[in-house]
Design an enzyme around this catalytic site. Structure first.
Site, PDB file in Angstrom:
ATOM      1  N   LYS A   1      -0.025   3.734  -2.658  1.00  0.00           N
ATOM      2  CA  LYS A   1      -1.047   4.781  -2.560  1.00  0.00           C
ATOM      3  C   LYS A   1      -0.442   6.167  -2.359  1.00  0.00           C
ATOM      4  CE  LYS A   1      -4.512   1.500  -0.962  1.00  0.00           C
ATOM      5  NZ  LYS A   1      -4.094   0.337  -0.200  1.00  0.00           N
TER       6      LYS A   1
ATOM      7  N   SER B   1       0.794  -1.234   0.000  1.00  0.00           N
ATOM      8  CA  SER B   1       0.000   0.000   0.000  1.00  0.00           C
ATOM      9  C   SER B   1       0.822   1.277   0.000  1.00  0.00           C
ATOM     10  CB  SER B   1      -0.965   0.007   1.193  1.00  0.00           C
ATOM     11  OG  SER B   1      -2.038  -0.879   0.960  1.00  0.00           O
TER      12      SER B   1
ATOM     13  N   SER C   1      -6.216   3.345   4.201  1.00  0.00           N
ATOM     14  CA  SER C   1      -5.552   2.566   3.154  1.00  0.00           C
ATOM     15  C   SER C   1      -6.573   1.842   2.302  1.00  0.00           C
ATOM     16  CB  SER C   1      -4.553   1.564   3.753  1.00  0.00           C
ATOM     17  OG  SER C   1      -3.618   1.147   2.778  1.00  0.00           O
TER      18      SER C   1
END
Length: 370
Positions: free
Chosen positions: A41, A38, A98
Site C-alpha cells: 500500500k 500490506s 491498512s
C-alpha cells in the site's frame, strides 16, 4: 576505529538506509524477493498522491465504493457498499487502517480496475528503480507473482519522503474512526519512540510480519525495511534495534548542495569568461562515526570548456577522498546557460587555445625524453 557488527534480528530480510544520502548502513538479504503484504500500500498511496500532484486527481474527489471493493478480504476500513467517500478519506483508511477495501476502491477510481492499477504500479516501480518488485494488486493480498524486497521498500519509502512531503504526515496518525469503528495504526513504534513518524506495516501468513519505518533525530532521518519478522512485537523490536544501531554508529554529512556554485572554471569562446559549476543533487555521505576523518574534495574539468554551454551539461567531475581512497564521484554540471561570444572573441580564443596546445605538446615531448 571499526564499529560493532549489526544486531541480530528475527526477520528474513532487512535494510537500514540514510534518507539524505540513500546509503545503506547495514542490510541482510536486501534483494531477496519476498511477499510484502500490506507494505504494497506504500505504492498504492504513492501512485495516488502522484496523481494528485499531477492534477489528475483531487483530494476532495468523490469515490463510489463498488461491491467488489466492499467484499475485499483482509484488513478493512469498513466502508459501506455504494457509499460516497473522498479520496483524502480513502488515503487515511489505507495508511492508518491498512484498508483493503479502501485500496481497491481508490484503485478502481483511478484506473477502472485493480488489474490496470497494478500495471500502473509496476510502471512506477520501474521508474523508481525497484529491481525486485512486481505487483498484482493494490492491497498485498497473496499472489505468487506479487513480491518485493527490503531494498526496494526502503527505496520506495525514500521516494515518498522526498517526493510527497505534503502527504507524509498521514503516516504518523495513530487512529482512524470510520462508521463508528475506531482502529489504531499497527506501527507500535508510533507510541514507543517519539522520533518515529511513519510508515507502514504488513502481515500475511506467507509474508510474516513486515514493517517499513522512518525516524528523525537531530535533523537526521533514517529508514528501515524489515520483512518476514516472526511476530508483531518482534518486527517492532527488530526495527528499534536497527534505528539504535544507525544513530549510534554512523553519521551523514552533506559535502555539496544541489545547484550551489562550487567553482568557476575558465570558459572559452563565450560571452562570459567563466562558468559557474556544481552538482545536480545534494552530495551526502553516510559513514561510520570517526572523529578523526578528513574528507578532501577534488574537482577535475574537461579541457577546454567551450561555449555554447547549456545549463545541466556535464563539464567535469567532483571526487570525495579519504586519504588516497575515493569515496564517491559525481558529475560537475553547468549551473547556467552560456551563449557563444562574438566572432572576434571566438577567433581570439581559437588562437590562444592553439598556442596553449602547442606549448603543452612541446612540454610533454620534452618530459618524455628526460
Amino acid at each position: 576505529m571499526p564499529i560493532p557488527s549489526p544486531p541480530q534480528l528475527s526477520a528474513k530480510s532487512w535494510v537500514l538506509m540514510d534518507a539524505a544520502s540513500g546509503d545503506v548502513i547495514t542490510s541482510h538479504e536486501p534483494q531477496k524477493r519476498l511477499p510484502p503484504a500490506s507494505l504494497t500500500k506504500l505504492m498504492t498511496v504513492y501512485l495516488a498522491t502522484t496523481e494528485i500532484q499531477g492534477g489528475r486527481l483531487k483530494p476532495d474527489d468523490r469515490v463510489v465504493v463498488s461491491e467488489h471493493a466492499w467484499r475485499t478480504q483482509g484488513s478493512r476500513m469498513f466502508l459501506d457498499p455504494r457509499s460516497n467517500v473522498s479520496v483524502h478519506d480513502l488515503l487515511r483508511g489505507i495508511v492508518i487502517d491498512s484498508g483493503n477495501d479502501a485500496s481497491v476502491a481508490l484503485a478502481e477510481h483511478i484506473a477502472g480496475s485493480e488489474d490496470v492499477f497494478a500495471g500502473m504500479m509496476n510502471v512506477t516501480a520501474k521508474r523508481l528503480g525497484l529491481q525486485n518488485t512486481h505487483f498484482m494488486n493494490p492491497t498485498g493480498l497473496p499472489d505468487p507473482e506479487h513480491y518485493s524486497s527490503a531494498m526496494d521498500m526502503a527505496t520506495l519509502a525514500r521516494a515518498i519522503i522526498n517526493d510527497e512531503s505534503d502527504y507524509y504526515a498521514l503516516y504518523k496518525e495513530k487512529y482512524l474512526t470510520w462508521n463508528g469503528i475506531r482502529q489504531p495504526n499497527r506501527n507500535l513504534l508510533l507510541w514507543r519512540d517519539k522520533s518515529v513518524d511513519g510508515l507502514k506495516t504488513g502481515h500475511t501468513e506467507a509474508a510474516g510480519f513486515c514493517m517499513v519505518t522512518s525516524a528523525i533525530r537531530n535533523g537526521r532521518r533514517l529508514i528501515t525495511a524489515v520483512l518476514g519478522s516472526s511476530s508483531m512485537e518482534n518486527r517492532a523490536a527488530d526495527t528499534q534495534k536497527l534505528l539504535t544501531y544507525g544513530y549510534r554508529f554512523s553519521e551523514t554529512r552533506t559535502y555539496a548542495k544541489a545547484a550551489h556554485e562550487l567553482a568557476r572554471p575558465q570558459l572559452w569562446k563565450g560571452e562570459e569568461h567563466t562558468l559557474p559549476v556544481g552538482v545536480l543533487d545534494n552530495l551526502s555521505l553516510t559513514l561510520p562515526k570517526n572523529g578523526f576523518r578528513h574528507v578532501q574534495t577534488r574537482m577535475q574539468f574537461e579541457e577546454p570548456i567551450v561555449a555554447p554551454v547549456t545549463k545541466g551539461d556535464i563539464v567535469g567531475k567532483l571526487t570525495l577522498l579519504e586519504g588516497d581512497h575515493a569515496l564517491v564521484t559525481r558529475p560537475l554540471v553547468a549551473l547556467e546557460t552560456e551563449a557563444a561570444g562574438p566572432w572576434w572573441w571566438r577567433a581570439w580564443d581559437t588562437v590562444k587555445l592553439f598556442i596553449q596546445n602547442l606549448c603543452k605538446d612541446a612540454f610533454d615531448a620534452q618530459s618524455s625524453t628526460t
